[in-house]
Design an enzyme around this catalytic site. Sequence first.
Site, PDB file in Angstrom:
ATOM      1  N   PRO A   2      26.752  72.417  14.094  1.00 44.77           N
ATOM      2  CA  PRO A   2      25.725  71.426  13.246  1.00 44.77           C
ATOM      3  C   PRO A   2      24.783  70.891  14.519  1.00 44.77           C
ATOM      4  CG  PRO A   2      27.935  70.331  12.888  1.00 44.77           C
ATOM      5  CD  PRO A   2      28.037  71.578  13.782  1.00 44.77           C
ATOM      6  N   GLU A   3      23.517  70.929  14.022  1.00 44.79           N
ATOM      7  CA  GLU A   3      22.666  70.512  15.004  1.00 44.79           C
ATOM      8  C   GLU A   3      21.711  69.257  14.322  1.00 44.79           C
ATOM      9  OE1 GLU A   3      20.534  73.607  17.362  1.00 44.79           O
ATOM     10  OE2 GLU A   3      22.297  75.017  17.179  1.00 44.79           O
ATOM     11  N   LYS A  58      23.505  64.994  18.218  1.00 43.07           N
ATOM     12  CA  LYS A  58      24.212  65.497  17.233  1.00 43.07           C
ATOM     13  C   LYS A  58      25.356  65.039  16.435  1.00 43.07           C
ATOM     14  CE  LYS A  58      23.646  69.866  19.846  1.00 43.07           C
ATOM     15  NZ  LYS A  58      24.655  70.950  20.492  1.00 43.07           N
ATOM     16  N   ARG A 260      25.727  81.702  27.020  1.00 46.30           N
ATOM     17  CA  ARG A 260      25.321  81.208  25.769  1.00 46.30           C
ATOM     18  C   ARG A 260      24.566  82.664  25.131  1.00 46.30           C
ATOM     19  NH1 ARG A 260      25.121  76.191  24.390  1.00 46.30           N
ATOM     20  NH2 ARG A 260      25.497  74.441  26.004  1.00 46.30           N
TER      21      ARG A 260
END
Length: 296
Positions: A2-3, A58, A260
């Site tokens: 979650p951001e 976050k 990433r």
Amino acid sequence: MPELPEMEIYRSHLERNCTGQTITQIEIGRPKSINVGVREFKQAVQSATLTGFSRAGKALVFHLSTGNVLLNHLMLGGAVFYGTKDEAPQRTFQVTFWLDQGRALWWTGLRLGWLHLLTPAELASYRADLGLDPLDEHFTTAYLASLLQGRRGKLKPLLVDQQLFPGIGNCYSDEICWTARIHPLRIAGSLKTDECERLWQATQSVLTDATARGGYTETPFHKGDQFTGGYLPHLKVYDRNGEPCPRCGTPIALVEASNRKVFFCPACQPEATPEISIATSARKSEAEPFLSADVK
Ligand SMILES: [Zn+2]
């Protein structure tokens, strides 16, 4: 993970449903999820009232009537559910808070996530390590430009650096770059004034829109929650490699950089402006080997 939008959604759910409720009973299924002993945690938190909720990057902040706070990071896979015992998800709970109106907050998936009891001073120190929140009124185009100025690193790793862009992670960094029509692996310091302006605009619009539409996590906060996860169909590039770019139809590309995944449109997010390509073309193949191999 979650951001910012997902945590803002949790914050508003909690604010609406739990403010003013007192924690009547605590169950700790996984002592590693908390930062003090179970007994000490219960003594400090049980009987406290939840007075409000805020966000630090976050992480969520639960403000307690005792003056202390609980800082909660869900990391990868963590979730909070609010409901009765019958409604609770059929999963293992790491932490449960029973509240005085008969419902409970259930934490699941806290394998890497945590719920820490902090003093206001400890919270201030945590916040001090984070950069200015991207939705803060002082986070202007000029401020964003100052973060990128002179940086020789690529844009994507900087956009997910919590000391620079707290709350932004893998998903929204890609969505922001797509919206701004900027290649996510551009050298950050090479962005021109108009590109910094576009990046700022995109940061504001993507984060605000995602929050307003429910974010991308699929775990509901309470029974019948139709709001959470509403942004998932609106993601333009994240996890959509091979699908047509919603702007130009070119298949979305996927490359890896700094361990990433990076999703982008190779047509409307060109690797560099033409003059920069010419200036750096002589040493490009040496400096960016994976780019020339992967971006086609
Ligand atoms: Zn495109």
